[in-house]
Design a protein around this motif. Structure first.
Motif, PDB file in Angstrom:
ATOM      1  N   THR A 609      -7.981  -0.858   3.659  1.00 33.24           N
ATOM      2  CA  THR A 609      -7.719  -0.722   4.865  1.00 33.24           C
ATOM      3  C   THR A 609      -6.452  -0.311   5.524  1.00 33.24           C
ATOM      4  O   THR A 609      -6.174   0.186   6.687  1.00 33.24           O
ATOM      5  CB  THR A 609      -7.480  -2.304   5.278  1.00 33.24           C
ATOM      6  N   GLY A 610      -5.936   0.331   4.676  1.00 29.48           N
ATOM      7  CA  GLY A 610      -4.289   0.782   4.876  1.00 29.48           C
ATOM      8  C   GLY A 610      -3.327  -0.122   5.507  1.00 29.48           C
ATOM      9  O   GLY A 610      -2.488   0.386   6.353  1.00 29.48           O
ATOM     10  N   ILE A 611      -3.645  -1.561   5.430  1.00 26.95           N
ATOM     11  CA  ILE A 611      -2.716  -2.360   6.014  1.00 26.95           C
ATOM     12  C   ILE A 611      -1.606  -2.850   4.607  1.00 26.95           C
ATOM     13  O   ILE A 611      -1.976  -3.109   3.771  1.00 26.95           O
ATOM     14  CB  ILE A 611      -3.391  -3.512   6.254  1.00 26.95           C
ATOM     15  N   PRO A 612      -0.295  -2.858   5.214  1.00 29.02           N
ATOM     16  CA  PRO A 612       0.848  -3.197   4.192  1.00 29.02           C
ATOM     17  C   PRO A 612       0.244  -4.595   3.375  1.00 29.02           C
ATOM     18  O   PRO A 612       0.105  -5.557   4.458  1.00 29.02           O
ATOM     19  CB  PRO A 612       2.045  -3.079   5.142  1.00 29.02           C
ATOM     20  N   THR A 613       1.039  -4.496   2.276  1.00 28.66           N
ATOM     21  CA  THR A 613       0.760  -5.965   1.788  1.00 28.66           C
ATOM     22  C   THR A 613       2.037  -6.777   1.915  1.00 28.66           C
ATOM     23  O   THR A 613       3.274  -6.211   2.047  1.00 28.66           O
ATOM     24  CB  THR A 613       0.423  -5.733   0.205  1.00 28.66           C
ATOM     25  N   ARG A 614       1.960  -7.895   1.776  1.00 29.64           N
ATOM     26  CA  ARG A 614       3.093  -8.823   2.092  1.00 29.64           C
ATOM     27  C   ARG A 614       4.167  -8.628   0.709  1.00 29.64           C
ATOM     28  O   ARG A 614       5.534  -8.466   1.171  1.00 29.64           O
ATOM     29  CB  ARG A 614       2.815 -10.121   1.972  1.00 29.64           C
ATOM     30  N   PRO A 615       3.834  -8.389  -0.470  1.00 27.10           N
ATOM     31  CA  PRO A 615       5.000  -7.922  -1.307  1.00 27.10           C
ATOM     32  C   PRO A 615       5.746  -6.742  -1.004  1.00 27.10           C
ATOM     33  O   PRO A 615       6.862  -6.757  -1.145  1.00 27.10           O
ATOM     34  CB  PRO A 615       3.994  -8.013  -2.665  1.00 27.10           C
ATOM     35  N   ARG A 616       4.965  -5.830  -0.618  1.00 28.18           N
ATOM     36  CA  ARG A 616       5.705  -4.603  -0.344  1.00 28.18           C
ATOM     37  C   ARG A 616       6.779  -4.809   0.788  1.00 28.18           C
ATOM     38  O   ARG A 616       7.879  -4.186   1.054  1.00 28.18           O
ATOM     39  CB  ARG A 616       4.981  -3.417  -0.049  1.00 28.18           C
ATOM     40  N   LEU A 617       6.188  -5.357   2.070  1.00 25.04           N
ATOM     41  CA  LEU A 617       7.065  -5.802   3.027  1.00 25.04           C
ATOM     42  C   LEU A 617       8.033  -6.646   2.834  1.00 25.04           C
ATOM     43  O   LEU A 617       9.284  -6.151   3.225  1.00 25.04           O
ATOM     44  CB  LEU A 617       5.980  -6.248   4.306  1.00 25.04           C
ATOM     45  N   GLU A 618       8.102  -7.640   2.016  1.00 26.93           N
ATOM     46  CA  GLU A 618       9.079  -8.377   1.559  1.00 26.93           C
ATOM     47  C   GLU A 618      10.043  -7.586   0.716  1.00 26.93           C
ATOM     48  O   GLU A 618      11.345  -7.667   1.081  1.00 26.93           O
ATOM     49  CB  GLU A 618       8.778  -9.612   0.702  1.00 26.93           C
ATOM     50  N   HIS A 619       9.585  -6.990  -0.019  1.00 26.08           N
ATOM     51  CA  HIS A 619      10.695  -5.929  -0.843  1.00 26.08           C
ATOM     52  C   HIS A 619      11.515  -4.998   0.265  1.00 26.08           C
ATOM     53  O   HIS A 619      12.604  -4.679   0.034  1.00 26.08           O
ATOM     54  CB  HIS A 619       9.880  -4.979  -1.814  1.00 26.08           C
ATOM     55  N   LEU A 620      10.774  -4.375   1.204  1.00 28.17           N
ATOM     56  CA  LEU A 620      11.567  -3.802   2.373  1.00 28.17           C
ATOM     57  C   LEU A 620      12.325  -4.557   3.102  1.00 28.17           C
ATOM     58  O   LEU A 620      13.054  -4.021   4.248  1.00 28.17           O
ATOM     59  CB  LEU A 620      10.479  -2.777   2.992  1.00 28.17           C
ATOM     60  N   GLY A 621      12.422  -5.699   3.172  1.00 29.68           N
ATOM     61  CA  GLY A 621      13.129  -6.714   3.959  1.00 29.68           C
ATOM     62  C   GLY A 621      12.353  -6.940   5.049  1.00 29.68           C
ATOM     63  O   GLY A 621      12.902  -7.236   6.191  1.00 29.68           O
TER      64      GLY A 621
END
Lengths: 631, 76
Positions: A609-621
């Motif tokens: 889907t090309g939708i960012p995953t929560r773990p990556r978003l949390e890594h990025l703050g």
């Protein structure tokens, strides 16, 4: 506090006339250090989902970057952002010139504009004094007239004016913005958002010097001096100084990558008439620059024996109106450039929308009855100039083309969409993706639609001994790859280069500054950030700033319903080129989609889907953003 | 022969002039000629010999030839 500033943001509500300021914490600014990142934060936080681009609720962000206005060459840039009326996706367009540094000198990191004025207005920022003034006498004026009138009214020739034009007033979906008449937030139609808000311009004057806020002003000044000396010692910046971007015409033509006749071809048989040597002989009268920049890549030209008020055409403009429309008269191209800048149209979208219409005309999808009697064929210079006027004024057939090639194609029907070279509704720039696959990937996946400044171009990384390649090593690019490849390594390089460019667009660097495209070694880029801020950042930190900004833009699009289906190239690029060095070459669609899935995966996004995953978003703050979208 | 150094390759030529005339005693490898002039072969991505694209490593030039060389081309 390492930086001696309070990170001030100006808020203006045009509906109520309310003007406020707010202060950002340094911790916050460190995560969103201006430009693309700061704009992405506010767009996601403050714009309601499903806001129509021309509604008062559309939030306009004008954001300088951490380095904007620093005494370091190639740091004059700022971002204008909002929801794009051309793509309906996130709109974000950078420009250089003088306006961004002036905003910073007035003491602001950004201006957030909401609402809609009842009548035409402009905003006047004079250091800490801010005023909404009538622009009724400016409406309907060319950009040169409007700038002169604003400066006269304010009694100061040094006021920096960012403005829309007649095209923006008429809500042309690819209307842009200009500052000082020569620098353009061209893409994404944000000039029309100004128009929809009845906002003609934002005029700025400031007196605070960058050195007053820098962490280490002496060190930064010394670095700036060193880099200014290096401009003439580096072949890439030397080339930009001597020829500017028009120097690209001949090498792209011989490489088979000069977009010709609406991207059907890669070589233009009349290239000799439009290449740099012809430009220098026929048009050039002087060279100019942006704020504190030693590169001096801007050209001044003459039209009909008189200096143009709007500067000379850059490569993108040159190619979109010449080879792309089959026209070889440089004086016509200079006139087309002048018209676009006087009315403030994006010259890329204008040229590619006209070439789209030319192909429709030549294939019988439209006729003289549709085009107001104009023979809209490739090579017809008069027709092209007439159509620019019509688009800006939404006159006759121009009213259809003012919607952009995608919407015009939907209206024309009969397969016209195959002739519309656009991604997410934004017209493709003047670089042939069939010769540079990562450029094509950038066209497809960029949140703002097709754009040529998403990544440094593939051709710089094919020889491990070349200067651009060696300069990219600190970023993690150590393996040469063919330009026409989408290997896993190539996709990995794409990600690094995208984050690097996104970082540049956040802090205020020009594409022509930092290596690999520019002359500033990554070590000096890092030094400039740390001397300005005192933050002791690393390369990984800089790349993460860029990645955070990309993810914010992606999340904006996800919220608005964009999916991986929107991250694809026009059909034409999966078909063979008709001529030139790359004749017969095309991109394999399956291979492209597989590479795109791999890219999503290494970005930490869902590969389907090309939708960012929560773990990556949390890594990025960006856990707050994952919460906002219920991811 | 005539040598045209396109793009930023002109930076490396004498007087930083893109076009130069070279008088050759004999047929020589283009790579050797570029080395003598001071143009790094690593920066040359495209070679056009008398109108045809050729491979730098396989190319020899002589007096009546016209050679154009270009670096990898980026955008902007």
């Amino acid at each position: 506090m390492p930086m001696k500033t309070d990170f001030k943001v100006l808020r203006v509500d045009l509906t109520t006339g309310n003007i406020q300021t707010e202060l950002l914490s340094e911790d916050f600014y460190k995560r969103y250090p201006g430009g693309k990142a700061l704009a992405g934060y506010y767009l996601l936080r403050e714009m309601p989902a499903n806001t129509e681009p021309f509604d008062p609720e559309n939030v306009l962000i004008l954001a300088a970057g951490l380095l904007t206005g620093a005494p370091v060459s190639t740091t004059p840039r700022y971002v204008v952002a909002g929801r794009s009326p051309l793509t309906y996706a996130v709109g974000s367009s950078e420009a250089a010139g003088y306006w961004g540094p002036e905003l910073k000198q007035a003491g602001y990191e950004a201006v957030i504009i909401t609402g809609r004025a009842e009548n035409p207005v402009y905003l006047w920022i004079n250091d800490q004094e801010v005023e909404i003034r009538s622009a009724e006498n400016l409406w309907g004026r060319t950009t040169a007239e409007a700038q002169a009138m604003i400066r006269e009214a304010l009694g100061d020739e040094k006021v920096r004016v960012l403005q829309t034009g007649i095209a923006g007033e008429n809500l042309v979906r690819f209307a842009g913005l200009t500052n000082d008449l020569r620098h353009f937030n061209g893409r994404n139609g944000l000039g029309a958002v100004f128009g929809a808000k009845n906002l003609k311009a934002v005029a700025v004057r400031g007196t605070r010097r960058y050195q007053e806020i820098a962490h280490d002003p002496d060190g930064l000044r010394e670095l700036g001096r060193k880099l200014a000396r290096q401009v003439r010692d580096n072949p890439q910046s030397w080339e930009l100084q001597h020829r500017g971007t028009p120097g690209l015409i001949e090498p792209l033509n011989v490489s088979g990558m000069l977009p010709t006749r609406n991207f059907r071809q890669g070589a233009f048989e009349q290239m000799e008439d439009i290449k740099w040597e012809a430009y220098e002989k026929e048009l050039l009268i002087a060279r100019r620059t942006c704020f504190a920049c030693a590169v001096r890549c801007k050209r001044e030209v003459q039209i009909d024996g008189k200096p143009s008020e709007y500067g000379g055409p850059e490569y993108e403009t040159l190619a979109s109106f010449s080879s792309n429309c089959g026209i070889s008269d440089l004086h016509v191209i200079a006139k087309a450039n002048e018209l676009c800048n006087a009315y403030m149209l994006d010259s890329i979208s204008t040229g590619v929308t006209i070439s789209f219409a030319m192909e429709c005309f030549e294939n019988g999808l439209i006729g003289l009855d549709d085009t107001d009697g104009i023979e809209l064929r490739f090579g017809n210079a008069d027709a092209m100039l007439a159509m620019i006027e019509k688009i800006a004024k939404r006159d006759g057939f121009g009213d259809i083309l003012a919607e952009g090639s995608k919407r015009a194609a939907e209206k024309i029907g009969n397969g016209a969409i195959d002739y519309a070279q656009q991604v997410k509704g934004q017209e493709v720039p003047m670089h042939e993706p069939r010769g540079k696959y990562n450029v094509g990937m950038g066209y497809a996946v960029a949140e703002i639609g097709a754009d040529h400044l998403i990544v440094a171009h593939d051709t710089m990384f094919t020889n491990p001994d070349s200067l651009p390649f060696r300069n990219a090593a600190p970023l993690g690019i150590t393996q040469a790859e063919p330009a026409r490849s989408l290997s896993d390594e190539k996709v990995r390089q794409y990600l690094i280069l995208e984050n690097w460019n996104s970082f540049e667009n956040t802090v205020g660097y020009c594409f022509f500054g930092p290596a690999p495209r520019g002359f500033i070694h990554p070590d000096d880029v890092l030094a400039s950030i740390n001397l300005a801020s005192g933050w002791n950042m690393t390369f990984d930190d800089l790349l993460e700033i860029g990645e955070r900004a990309v993810n914010l833009h992606r999340l904006f699009n996800v919220r608005e319903g964009f999916t991986s289906k929107d991250d694809d190239l026009p059909k034409r690029f999966y078909e063979p080129l008709e001529n030139g060095f790359l004749e017969g070459e095309s991109i394999d669609h399956d291979l492209f989609l597989a590479a795109r899935a791999h890219l999503y995966q290494i970005k930490g996004w869902d590969p389907e889907t090309g939708i960012p995953t929560r773990p990556r978003l949390e890594h990025l703050g960006l856990g707050w953003a994952a919460d906002l979208l219920n991811l | 022969m005539i040598l045209y150094a396109g793009g930023y390759l002109a930076f490396y030529t004498p007087d930083q002039n893109p076009e130069m005339a070279c008088v050759l005693a004999d047929q020589v490898p283009l790579r050797d000629l570029l080395s003598e002039i001071g143009i790094p072969a690593a920066e040359v991505q495209l070679v056009i010999l008398n109108g045809a694209i050729v491979d730098l490593e396989q190319t020899y030039v002589q007096n009546q030839d016209v050679v154009k060389i270009f670096p990898g081309v980026d955008g902007g």
